[in-house]
Motif scaffolding. Structure first.
Motif, short mmCIF file in Angstrom:
data_model
loop_
_atom_site.label_atom_id
_atom_site.label_comp_id
_atom_site.label_asym_id
_atom_site.label_seq_id
_atom_site.Cartn_x
_atom_site.Cartn_y
_atom_site.Cartn_z
N THR A 174 0.86 -1.18 0.00
CA THR A 174 0.00 0.00 0.00
C THR A 174 0.89 1.23 0.00
O THR A 174 2.02 1.19 0.50
CB THR A 174 -0.93 0.02 1.22
OG1 THR A 174 -1.77 1.17 1.14
CG2 THR A 174 -0.16 0.09 2.54
N ASP A 175 0.40 2.31 -0.58
CA ASP A 175 1.19 3.52 -0.52
C ASP A 175 0.46 4.65 0.20
O ASP A 175 0.95 5.76 0.30
CB ASP A 175 1.62 3.98 -1.92
CG ASP A 175 0.45 4.04 -2.87
OD1 ASP A 175 -0.70 3.90 -2.40
OD2 ASP A 175 0.67 4.24 -4.08
N SER A 176 -0.74 4.33 0.67
CA SER A 176 -1.50 5.37 1.39
C SER A 176 -1.67 4.98 2.85
O SER A 176 -2.07 3.85 3.16
CB SER A 176 -2.87 5.54 0.75
OG SER A 176 -3.69 6.29 1.61
N SER A 185 -3.96 6.08 4.63
CA SER A 185 -5.36 6.26 4.97
C SER A 185 -5.92 4.98 5.59
O SER A 185 -5.73 3.89 5.06
CB SER A 185 -6.15 6.61 3.70
OG SER A 185 -7.51 6.71 4.00
N LYS A 188 -0.17 11.32 11.69
CA LYS A 188 0.58 11.04 10.46
C LYS A 188 1.54 12.18 10.11
O LYS A 188 2.64 11.96 9.60
CB LYS A 188 -0.38 10.81 9.29
CG LYS A 188 -1.23 9.56 9.43
CD LYS A 188 -2.15 9.38 8.24
CE LYS A 188 -3.01 8.15 8.37
NZ LYS A 188 -4.15 8.32 9.30
N SER A 223 -11.62 1.26 1.79
CA SER A 223 -11.69 1.88 0.46
C SER A 223 -12.96 1.46 -0.29
O SER A 223 -13.47 2.21 -1.11
CB SER A 223 -10.45 1.51 -0.35
OG SER A 223 -10.33 0.12 -0.45
#
Lengths: 70, 255
Positions: free
Chosen positions: A30-32, A34, A47, B59
């Motif tokens: 993952t790169d987020s 969130s 964060k 998501s």
């Protein structure tokens, strides 16, 4: 440097919480960030502070994510 | 039309709150949530090493408002940290507060729950505590600033419906905050009963997720919550032990 990450003894290479996150993010593909959060020694670190938060020997880190639940 | 459920000044378009766990797959989960009409969906907070199925739940549900829970916490301390992590992860200060005191029954630990509620309200959280169907405990939680109280219908995941309707009726009659019946709902009629007793809403998960057809059950629950709300608002007739003819008694043929 030995850290306890999510209850497991680890020896990460990084020096900040953001380094720790990036290592985990690679494994998670993952790169987020969130939906994720990190607590350092029982305190949540926002964060926006990960980059300037150093980690040191013996630190306890919890990395969590929101997932299915009732 | 069903009037909206308002919690902490926020208007929700549905009185049904739905959990996101235990569905056969993520597509069915998404379709069931859509069929339920729920606006608020619960999620859990877990260490990433324990992640599994449903890891990208967030998501998939980007259009919904999240209600993170503190499920599994057994102390106020753990529940408070979990709530703080949830706030950071999801950007919401709403929390379904669970502090479990017994692993067999998943009964809440009242003293830890009260302490966690006190601290989290002080920290600006909108606290929705899952609690036993105890009118005194519900009152104490509301006094501490809980935005709603969420007494159990019956044990979590049991599908036993509303085990103590008399208690629930008292809680609903006295409550100064919305009462959301949380846990134990097994089928649509259970949700109707909870609403007819005066609840402001129902929170459920297993009854939909583990139904043979979760999407159809989600639709049934949506209708049930609405039906119960309208029936409660309309006011039921008194129960009688003898018949009361509904047709006129004058002008009978043959009289």
């Amino acid at each position: 440097m030995r850290l306890v990450i999510n209850g497991e003894q680890r020896e990460p290479l990084g020096a900040t919480l953001n380094d720790i996150w990036e290592e985990e993010a690679r494994e998670l593909q993952t790169d987020s960030p969130s939906g994720f959060a990190i607590a350092l020694n029982g305190r949540v670190v926002p964060k926006t502070r990960w980059r300037d938060t150093p980690v040191s020997d013996g630190d306890q880190i919890n990395i969590i994510r929101a997932m299915a639940g009732g | 039309m069903t009037t909206t459920l308002t919690i902490a000044g926020e208007h929700l378009s549905s009185r049904l709150l739905l959990g996101t766990a235990g569905y056969p797959n993520q597509k069915i989960m998404v379709d069931a949530i859509k069929a339920s009409g729920a606006a608020l969906v619960t999620v859990s907070i877990r260490r990433i090493s324990l992640q599994g199925h449903g890891s990208d739940t967030i998501s998939l549900l980007s259009g919904y408002r999240f209600l993170p829970n503190t499920a599994g916490c057994e102390t106020a301390r753990d529940a408070i940290l979990t709530a703080q992590l949830a706030r950071e992860a999801l950007g919401t200060n709403w929390i379904k507060l669970e502090v479990i005191g017994d692993r067999e029954t998943l009964y809440p630990d009242a003293s830890e729950l009260l302490e966690a509620t006190r601290v989290l309200v002080d920290e600006g959280f909108v606290v929705l505590p899952y609690c036993s169907d105890d009118p005194v405990l519900c009152q104490r939680l509301a006094d501490l600033g809980a935005a709603a109280v969420m007494p159990m219908g019956s044990l979590i995941g049991s599908g036993m419906g509303v085990a103590n309707p008399a208690n629930l009726a008292v809680i609903c009659r006295r409550a100064s905050v919305p009462v959301i019946v949380d846990a134990g709902i097994g089928t649509a009629s259970d949700a109707v009963i909870a609403m007819e007793l005066g609840a402001s809403g129902v929170l459920l998960n297993t009854a939909v997720a583990k139904a043979d057809d979760p999407i159809a059950m989600a639709h049934a629950m949506r209708l049930a919550v609405e039906a119960g709300w309208f029936a409660c608002s309309a006011g039921r007739i008194p129960r009688r032990l003898r018949a009361e003819p509904s047709s006129p008694q004058l002008g009978l043929v043959g009289s």
